[in-house]
Design an enzyme around this catalytic site. Structure first.
Site, PDB file in Angstrom:
ATOM      1  N   TRP A 221       0.830  -1.206   0.000  1.00  0.00           N
ATOM      2  CA  TRP A 221       0.000   0.000   0.000  1.00  0.00           C
ATOM      3  C   TRP A 221       0.863   1.253   0.000  1.00  0.00           C
ATOM      4  O   TRP A 221       0.668   2.162  -0.806  1.00  0.00           O
ATOM      5  CB  TRP A 221      -0.935   0.012   1.215  1.00  0.00           C
ATOM      6  CG  TRP A 221      -1.780   1.249   1.289  1.00  0.00           C
ATOM      7  CD1 TRP A 221      -3.010   1.433   0.720  1.00  0.00           C
ATOM      8  CD2 TRP A 221      -1.443   2.500   1.925  1.00  0.00           C
ATOM      9  NE1 TRP A 221      -3.467   2.721   0.973  1.00  0.00           N
ATOM     10  CE2 TRP A 221      -2.532   3.393   1.704  1.00  0.00           C
ATOM     11  CE3 TRP A 221      -0.350   2.954   2.656  1.00  0.00           C
ATOM     12  CZ2 TRP A 221      -2.548   4.700   2.195  1.00  0.00           C
ATOM     13  CZ3 TRP A 221      -0.360   4.255   3.140  1.00  0.00           C
ATOM     14  CH2 TRP A 221      -1.441   5.118   2.922  1.00  0.00           C
ATOM     15  N   TYR A 225       1.343   3.952  -3.080  1.00  0.00           N
ATOM     16  CA  TYR A 225       0.979   5.349  -2.841  1.00  0.00           C
ATOM     17  C   TYR A 225       2.129   6.280  -3.201  1.00  0.00           C
ATOM     18  O   TYR A 225       1.932   7.326  -3.827  1.00  0.00           O
ATOM     19  CB  TYR A 225       0.581   5.518  -1.375  1.00  0.00           C
ATOM     20  CG  TYR A 225      -0.066   6.839  -1.046  1.00  0.00           C
ATOM     21  CD1 TYR A 225      -1.369   7.115  -1.431  1.00  0.00           C
ATOM     22  CD2 TYR A 225       0.627   7.818  -0.336  1.00  0.00           C
ATOM     23  CE1 TYR A 225      -1.980   8.324  -1.120  1.00  0.00           C
ATOM     24  CE2 TYR A 225       0.030   9.035  -0.021  1.00  0.00           C
ATOM     25  CZ  TYR A 225      -1.260   9.274  -0.417  1.00  0.00           C
ATOM     26  OH  TYR A 225      -1.856  10.471  -0.114  1.00  0.00           O
ATOM     27  N   ASP A 241      -6.412  -0.172  -0.139  1.00  0.00           N
ATOM     28  CA  ASP A 241      -6.832   1.086   0.460  1.00  0.00           C
ATOM     29  C   ASP A 241      -8.312   1.045   0.819  1.00  0.00           C
ATOM     30  O   ASP A 241      -9.166   0.782  -0.034  1.00  0.00           O
ATOM     31  CB  ASP A 241      -6.560   2.237  -0.514  1.00  0.00           C
ATOM     32  CG  ASP A 241      -6.867   3.591   0.097  1.00  0.00           C
ATOM     33  OD1 ASP A 241      -5.974   4.139   0.762  1.00  0.00           O
ATOM     34  OD2 ASP A 241      -7.997   4.087  -0.081  1.00  0.00           O
TER      35      ASP A 241
END
Length: 287
Positions: A221, A225, A241
């Site tokens: 994650w 990002y 997410d």
């Protein structure tokens, strides 16, 4: 400076995203204007960004070294996603019925970037498993304690973001977080000192994510990002997410697992980052 872009441009959505994540002391959003402190090559200054009268953004920069202006402009173009052709992106995403409706509602939506790779990585780690509001509060404490004071005409812009050298040596768990997360934050700063290119774009999204997840405490994650907002990878997608999952459930029904979200996102390649931005924006009111 006037920074041109290809219309349309959804300034309200961009400003809404930045406002919700504005770190106290570092940046402000006031009266439709985004202001922040900046650091380039260990020199410090500030800037303000607002919409122009045409297809451009108006930028005011206060910086001691004029030779840094090309680098400042480059970073701003990435941060505000000014170099893409939104019509091309919209045409591709509109092949999917869900994205077609979201694109029609916000045809000028961009993927917000960041001023600095270290800053974004720290933000991302702080945001692991907690809300955006809680993460921003922690970030404000970090800036106040470890950032360098800066005098600006903008109330609320009082410090520059801490340097990698300072963060690598600090016991950041004292800010009020698990010790493991504090170590991850310091490790991220040390990784930049060891490899100044660690947050720069790589030959592919896969290579960039692999380099990031090799860092202790950085999972998929966080890596996705960072790839999305700093490396400017248009197909980066953080499938775990919770905001993306909630948005898809609200739009198409659920429940939806991270694996199902990832499978659903196949229809949005190679622009999954823009699809993600549309999903996130669908959860908020930014007009």
């Amino acid at each position: 400076m006037q920074l041109a872009y290809q219309a349309p441009y959804d300034w309200a959505a961009m400003l809404g995203f930045l406002s919700a994540r504005a770190i106290s002391g570092l940046e402000t959003v006031d009266g439709g204007v985004y202001s922040r402190s900046i650091t380039v090559d260990a020199q410090q200054g500030w800037l303000s960004v607002s919409p122009g009268a045409g297809d451009w953004l108006e930028v005011t920069v206060n910086f001691p070294n004029p030779s840094a202006l090309p680098e400042i402009e480059r970073r701003l173009r990435d941060m505000f996603d000014l170099s893409v052709d939104p019509k091309r992106i919209n045409r591709q995403l509109a092949n999917d019925p869900l994205m077609a409706s979201l694109v029609a509602a916000r045809p000028g939506l961009r993927v917000p970037g960041t001023w600095d790779g270290l800053e974004l990585a720290i933000r991302a780690v702080l945001g692991q498993q907690i809300t955006v509001v809680a993460a921003i509060k922690l970030a404000g404490k970090l800036v106040a304690q470890y950032g360098t004071p800066l005098v600006t005409p903008h109330a609320g812009v009082t410090h520059v973001f801490p340097s990698a050298e300072v963060l690598a040596a600090a016991d950041l768990a004292t800010l009020g977080m698990p010790k493991s997360r504090g170590r991850t934050l310091s490790g991220v700063a040390q990784a930049l000192l060891d490899d100044p290119q660690v947050f720069q774009p790589k030959a592919s999204l896969k290579e960039g994510v692999a380099r990031l997840v090799a860092l202790p405490g950085i999972g998929d994650w966080t890596a996705q990002y960072i790839a999305m907002r700093q490396m400017r990878e248009q197909d980066a997608f953080a499938s775990g997410d919770i905001g993306l999952i909630n948005a898809l459930v609200a739009l198409e029904g659920g429940p939806v697992s991270p694996r199902q979200l990832l499978a659903r996102a196949e229809a949005w390649r190679p622009l999954r980052a823009y699809a993600a931005q549309h999903l996130w924006t669908s959860l908020s009111r930014v007009d």
